[in-house]
Every structure is written in structure tokens, then in C-alpha cells.
Design a protein around this motif. Structure first.
Motif, PDB file in Angstrom:
ATOM      1  N   VAL A  20      -4.565 -93.771  -6.472  1.00  0.00           N
ATOM      2  CA  VAL A  20      -5.780 -93.588  -7.278  1.00  0.00           C
ATOM      3  C   VAL A  20      -7.018 -93.760  -6.409  1.00  0.00           C
ATOM      4  N   ALA A  21      -7.010 -94.770  -5.525  1.00  0.00           N
ATOM      5  CA  ALA A  21      -8.152 -94.980  -4.634  1.00  0.00           C
ATOM      6  C   ALA A  21      -8.346 -93.786  -3.706  1.00  0.00           C
ATOM      7  N   ASP A  22      -7.252 -93.204  -3.225  1.00  0.00           N
ATOM      8  CA  ASP A  22      -7.353 -92.000  -2.388  1.00  0.00           C
ATOM      9  C   ASP A  22      -8.029 -90.866  -3.151  1.00  0.00           C
ATOM     10  N   PHE A  23      -7.641 -90.697  -4.407  1.00  0.00           N
ATOM     11  CA  PHE A  23      -8.216 -89.615  -5.212  1.00  0.00           C
ATOM     12  C   PHE A  23      -9.707 -89.835  -5.433  1.00  0.00           C
ATOM     13  N   ILE A  24     -10.089 -91.046  -5.797  1.00  0.00           N
ATOM     14  CA  ILE A  24     -11.508 -91.314  -6.058  1.00  0.00           C
ATOM     15  C   ILE A  24     -12.314 -91.236  -4.766  1.00  0.00           C
ATOM     16  N   ALA A  25     -11.783 -91.774  -3.671  1.00  0.00           N
ATOM     17  CA  ALA A  25     -12.516 -91.760  -2.409  1.00  0.00           C
ATOM     18  C   ALA A  25     -12.796 -90.342  -1.934  1.00  0.00           C
ATOM     19  N   GLY A  26     -11.941 -89.407  -2.290  1.00  0.00           N
ATOM     20  CA  GLY A  26     -12.156 -88.029  -1.894  1.00  0.00           C
ATOM     21  C   GLY A  26     -13.163 -87.288  -2.748  1.00  0.00           C
ATOM     22  N   GLN A  27     -13.580 -87.883  -3.858  1.00  0.00           N
ATOM     23  CA  GLN A  27     -14.504 -87.205  -4.759  1.00  0.00           C
ATOM     24  C   GLN A  27     -15.919 -87.181  -4.189  1.00  0.00           C
ATOM     25  N   THR A  28     -16.640 -86.123  -4.461  1.00  0.00           N
ATOM     26  CA  THR A  28     -18.070 -86.091  -4.188  1.00  0.00           C
ATOM     27  C   THR A  28     -18.808 -86.779  -5.334  1.00  0.00           C
ATOM     28  N   ASP A  29     -20.092 -87.034  -5.133  1.00  0.00           N
ATOM     29  CA  ASP A  29     -20.890 -87.615  -6.211  1.00  0.00           C
ATOM     30  C   ASP A  29     -20.807 -86.756  -7.475  1.00  0.00           C
ATOM     31  N   ARG A  30     -21.010 -85.464  -7.314  1.00  0.00           N
ATOM     32  CA  ARG A  30     -21.084 -84.602  -8.494  1.00  0.00           C
ATOM     33  C   ARG A  30     -19.717 -84.433  -9.156  1.00  0.00           C
ATOM     34  N   TYR A  31     -18.629 -84.466  -8.365  1.00  0.00           N
ATOM     35  CA  TYR A  31     -17.303 -84.391  -8.962  1.00  0.00           C
ATOM     36  C   TYR A  31     -17.010 -85.665  -9.747  1.00  0.00           C
ATOM     37  N   ALA A  32     -17.387 -86.822  -9.188  1.00  0.00           N
ATOM     38  CA  ALA A  32     -17.174 -88.085  -9.904  1.00  0.00           C
ATOM     39  C   ALA A  32     -17.943 -88.107 -11.216  1.00  0.00           C
ATOM     40  N   LEU A  33     -19.174 -87.610 -11.205  1.00  0.00           N
ATOM     41  CA  LEU A  33     -19.957 -87.532 -12.439  1.00  0.00           C
ATOM     42  C   LEU A  33     -19.290 -86.593 -13.452  1.00  0.00           C
ATOM     43  N   ALA A  34     -18.783 -85.458 -12.967  1.00  0.00           N
ATOM     44  CA  ALA A  34     -18.115 -84.509 -13.865  1.00  0.00           C
ATOM     45  C   ALA A  34     -16.830 -85.099 -14.438  1.00  0.00           C
ATOM     46  N   GLU A  35     -16.069 -85.821 -13.606  1.00  0.00           N
ATOM     47  CA  GLU A  35     -14.847 -86.461 -14.088  1.00  0.00           C
ATOM     48  C   GLU A  35     -15.165 -87.514 -15.151  1.00  0.00           C
ATOM     49  N   HIS A  36     -16.231 -88.273 -14.916  1.00  0.00           N
ATOM     50  CA  HIS A  36     -16.590 -89.299 -15.894  1.00  0.00           C
ATOM     51  C   HIS A  36     -16.992 -88.649 -17.219  1.00  0.00           C
ATOM     52  N   ARG A  37     -17.732 -87.552 -17.144  1.00  0.00           N
ATOM     53  CA  ARG A  37     -18.120 -86.849 -18.378  1.00  0.00           C
ATOM     54  C   ARG A  37     -16.883 -86.307 -19.100  1.00  0.00           C
ATOM     55  N   ARG A  38     -15.877 -85.889 -18.335  1.00  0.00           N
ATOM     56  CA  ARG A  38     -14.655 -85.369 -18.941  1.00  0.00           C
ATOM     57  C   ARG A  38     -13.869 -86.464 -19.648  1.00  0.00           C
ATOM     58  N   LEU A  39     -13.906 -87.670 -19.095  1.00  0.00           N
ATOM     59  CA  LEU A  39     -13.036 -88.733 -19.577  1.00  0.00           C
ATOM     60  C   LEU A  39     -13.716 -89.735 -20.506  1.00  0.00           C
ATOM     61  N   PHE A  40     -15.054 -89.755 -20.508  1.00  0.00           N
ATOM     62  CA  PHE A  40     -15.769 -90.764 -21.287  1.00  0.00           C
ATOM     63  C   PHE A  40     -16.839 -90.111 -22.154  1.00  0.00           C
ATOM     64  N   ASP A  41     -17.234 -90.820 -23.186  1.00  0.00           N
ATOM     65  CA  ASP A  41     -18.219 -90.282 -24.116  1.00  0.00           C
ATOM     66  C   ASP A  41     -19.647 -90.304 -23.580  1.00  0.00           C
ATOM     67  N   ALA A  42     -19.950 -91.263 -22.684  1.00  0.00           N
ATOM     68  CA  ALA A  42     -21.320 -91.410 -22.171  1.00  0.00           C
ATOM     69  C   ALA A  42     -21.281 -91.623 -20.668  1.00  0.00           C
ATOM     70  N   THR A  43     -22.112 -90.848 -19.930  1.00  0.00           N
ATOM     71  CA  THR A  43     -22.197 -90.947 -18.480  1.00  0.00           C
ATOM     72  C   THR A  43     -23.655 -91.110 -18.081  1.00  0.00           C
ATOM     73  N   PRO A  44     -23.968 -92.072 -17.220  1.00  0.00           N
ATOM     74  CA  PRO A  44     -25.383 -92.258 -16.831  1.00  0.00           C
ATOM     75  C   PRO A  44     -25.923 -91.070 -16.038  1.00  0.00           C
ATOM     76  N   ASP A  45     -27.214 -90.811 -16.163  1.00  0.00           N
ATOM     77  CA  ASP A  45     -27.846 -89.714 -15.423  1.00  0.00           C
ATOM     78  C   ASP A  45     -28.064 -90.076 -13.949  1.00  0.00           C
ATOM     79  N   MET A  46     -28.221 -91.373 -13.666  1.00  0.00           N
ATOM     80  CA  MET A  46     -28.475 -91.846 -12.306  1.00  0.00           C
ATOM     81  C   MET A  46     -29.718 -91.210 -11.709  1.00  0.00           C
ATOM     82  N   ARG A  47     -30.813 -91.314 -12.389  1.00  0.00           N
ATOM     83  CA  ARG A  47     -32.093 -90.767 -11.904  1.00  0.00           C
ATOM     84  C   ARG A  47     -33.163 -91.834 -11.979  1.00  0.00           C
TER      85      ARG A  47
END
Length: 397
Positions: A370-397
Motif C-alpha cells: 500500500v505504501a508503494d502504491f501511495i508513494a508512487g502517486q502524484t499530488d493530483r492523482y492522490a487528490l483524485a483518489e481521495h475524491r473517488r473514495l471519500f465524500d469530502a476532499t480538501p481543496d488545499m489552496r
């Protein structure tokens, strides 16, 4: 296996440079290249790797969507490589090896920079922890999967040594050696108790030079501090005075660039001079003499270290601990922890190719997976994954 690639010959290298003809070779033997040295071949494999491309959307200090002109891990790595190669040329050591180590040094960084690293390390407390240098080793020895004959990039021993030890020996210090590094060294000994080659030490210095300069650039562009505040830092104030004397009433963007180019030059010149002094005292006749020296050979002078300590203190207070940066990085840490926890309890949340491989792992190995998978993610992919899996994702702005 000495000299697994051509061309050979010492050329104008110093005697303490790594001798490509005496390379300890690759873990999986390969036919030599007729046109490239072994270390040029390593550099090219790193440049063409998927992990290197992903660095373009991984945070250096400011997240990619905050602006197009901020550094990413990719642009940082390119700047490090340019500085490292320049110093290597001046010291007459192997430029290709130096550049390869510089380009690879951040391949293991997860999304959101050090915030993502802290989150993964905390999540992996019971499974060996997480360290970005150790992850870089995993990337180049296991996780890149594109060649028919092996996993990873099958880099030379010298490049792997430099990647793991560019900041110094790993044994005998206060920190435990990261588990993935120990696991790898069980199959190929990277001699964790010695210093690395001068080429690797130069890459580490170039990393310091690059981020000291470009974090000033990015921090000012992000309105984290003013020129007035920066001028209170001795080394920056002195260089700003030089700029203002040469170019009165210069516009801010040019003034900032003139400061940065002088700062980089000052650090490069100091590091080169101090390293020359240490080489003259040590009189090493081989790369192994550098490794066995007992202390770093490539270094800043004591006076430059004092000045850089003041600059780093300013950057910590004004940039890295800026309220907006702290808020966004706090949100990033939470996001990475939530992703890890979701994947850890629900393998079906992983993409199909990662899900299938997960079935072969025990609990501890699955956490690393799991750590290998997350470590390979880009910022924008991690944000997209969080939006896919959770109801609320921070904008980080």
C-alpha cells in the motif's frame, strides 16, 4: 564484474574519481553498450523511467495547482543535476555518475513532499516505517517494471550506493537503517558503514544548493516574505546589496533572479574550494580512499555553514512554517493517512493491477504494498483518489 559497458578509459579524471573500468557492475549482468559508459546508461534509464516523469506533479514546497512557476520535484531534480554536474566537472570526477545520482535522489518522494512522507512513516510504524531514500531504492530495484529481464532499472552498484548513502554512512548513526535498505543489502551489499563516492557527495551538496536558492525564489513569489525581511539574513543582505549597487531600481523579478544566481555561485564556489582543500589534505589515490576517509570530503566551509544555518532558519520561519503552507501540508498529511487506512482495510479500493498482487502478501508485506502504491502517486492523482473514495476532499489552496 568490472567494466560492463564501453567506452572505457580514464580520460582527464582525477585519481579519486570512480573508475568506470572498475565498476562493480549490475546485479543482473548485461551486454555492454558500444556508445555509453555504464553511468551514462544509468542516467538515461532514470530519465526515461515512469517514476521520474511523475515527479513533475509532486510537491517541492508549493502544490502544483498553486501556480505554474513554482518548483516541482522534477524541476528541483533537474536543477540539482545541473549544479552537481558543474561541480563534478570542476573536480574532475565522473559527471555521468554524479548526474545519475542527482536525478534519482528524489524518486521515492510521495505526493505532497515531506508532509506525505511524515504521513506514510506514521502509518507504517508497525511495518518498517517509510523513508523517501529507501523508497528511491525500491523504485530503481523493484517497482519500475518495464524491462524483460528484470524488475527495476538494474543500475550499477556505484549509482545504487550513491542513491542510498549520498548523505553519509547509514550504520553507526543515531537513526536506524530503513528496513527496505537492509532488505536490499541482504542481496547486494552497498557497504552502509562507509562514505559514498565523491560523485555522490557532490550530488548531496548540489541538493542543498538548489533548495536553498529556489526556496527563496518560490517563497518570495508566494508572498511569504518581503525583500526587507530577506535582507536581514546576512548572506542574502550582502548579495542584495551587490545587486542593488550594480542595478539600482531593478524590478523585483529581476532583483530576485540576480540574488539567486549570486547565491548559487557563492555556494558552488565555496563548496568547490572547501572540497579542494580537503582533497589536498587527504591526498586520496582512489575512490575507495574517499569512501574510507572517515568524514565527508565534499563539503561547505565552516563559515558558509554558519551563513546557511541563518538562511535555513529564515526559510523555516518564513516559508516552511508559514500559516498557509502549514495548513495545506496538514490537510495533505490527513489525506495521505486516510488513503492508507482505506486501502489497508479494503484491498478492493486499489486499482485492479495492484489489487491482484496484494493477494500474495501477508499483513506486513501488504502494508508495504500500500505504501508503494501511495508513494508512487502524484499530488493530483492522490487528490483524485481521495475524491473517488471519500465524500469530502480538501481543496488545499
Amino acid at each position: 564484474m568490472a567494466g560492463d559497458d564501453a567506452p572505457s578509459g580514464r580520460g582527464v579524471f582525477a585519481p579519486f574519481a570512480v573508475d568506470r573500468r572498475l565498476s562493480r557492475g549490475r546485479r543482473i549482468p548485461e551486454a555492454p553498450s558500444p556508445t555509453r559508459t555504464p553511468f551514462a546508461r544509468d542516467r538515461d534509464r532514470i530519465l526515461h523511467s515512469t517514476a521520474f516523469r511523475r515527479l513533475n506533479y509532486k510537491t517541492q514546497v508549493f502544490i502544483y495547482h498553486e501556480g505554474d512557476h513554482y518548483r516541482s520535484r522534477l524541476t528541483h531534480s533537474l536543477e540539482v543535476a545541473q549544479i552537481a554536474r558543474s561541480i563534478a566537472r570542476a573536480l574532475k570526477v565522473d559527471e555521468d555518475l554524479t548526474e545519475a545520482i542527482a536525478l534519482a535522489h528524489d524518486l521515492g518522494h510521495p505526493p505532497f513532499g515531506h508532509a506525505g512522507e511524515r504521513a506514510l512513516d506514521a502509518a507504517m510504524t508497525d511495518a518498517g516505517g517509510f523513508d523517501h531514500n529507501a523508497q528511491s531504492l525500491r523504485v530503481v530495484t523493484k517497482l519500475e517494471r518495464k524491462y524483460g529481464g528484470f524488475d527495476g532499472l538494474n543500475l550499477t552498484w556505484e549509482t545504487l550506493e550513491g542513491l542510498v548513502k549520498h548523505n553519509g554512512p547509514l550504520l553507526g548513526g543515531d537513526k536506524p537503517v530503513p528496513e527496505p535498505i537492509l532488505d536490499y543489502c541482504a542481496t547486494q551489499d552497498l557497504e552502509l558503514d562507509t562514505y559514498p563516492s565523491l560523485e555522490a557527495q557532490i550530488a548531496a551538496l548540489a541538493d542543498d544548493i538548489a533548495y536553498n536558492a529556489h526556496d527563496i525564489d518560490d517563497g518570495y513569489r508566494a508572498s511569504c516574505f518581503s525583500f526587507t525581511a530577506l535582507a536581514a539574513v546576512p548572506i542574502a543582505g550582502r548579495l542584495l546589496a551587490e545587486v542593488d549597487a550594480a542595478y539600482p531600481k531593478l524590478e523585483d523579478t529581476r532583483r530576485l533572479y540576480e540574488l539567486n544566481r549570486r547565491l548559487i555561485t557563492a555556494m558552488v564556489d565555496d563548496a568547490s574550494a572547501e572540497t579542494h582543500t580537503r582533497l589536498a589534505r587527504l591526498k586520496p589515490g582512489s575512490a575507495d580512499a574517499i569512501r574510507q576517509a572517515g568524514s565527508a570530503t565534499a563539503a561547505f566551509s565552516a563559515s558558509m555553514l554558519r551563513e546557511l544555518a541563518g538562511l535555513r532558519a529564515f526559510l523555516f520561519a518564513s516559508v516552511y512554517r508559514h500559516p498557509r503552507v502549514m495548513r495545506i501540508m496538514g490537510e495533505a498529511e490527513d489525506l495521505v493517512v486516510e488513503l492508507f487506512q482505506r486501502y489497508a482495510r479494503d484491498p478492493d479500493a486499489l486499482p485492479p493491477e495492484w489489487r491482484e498482487e496484494a493477494r500474495a502478501h501477508d499483513d506486513r508485506a501488504y502494508a508495504r504494498h500500500v505504501a508503494d502504491f501511495i508513494a508512487g502517486q502524484t499530488d493530483r492523482y492522490a487528490l483524485a483518489e481521495h475524491r473517488r473514495l471519500f465524500d469530502a476532499t480538501p481543496d488545499m489552496r
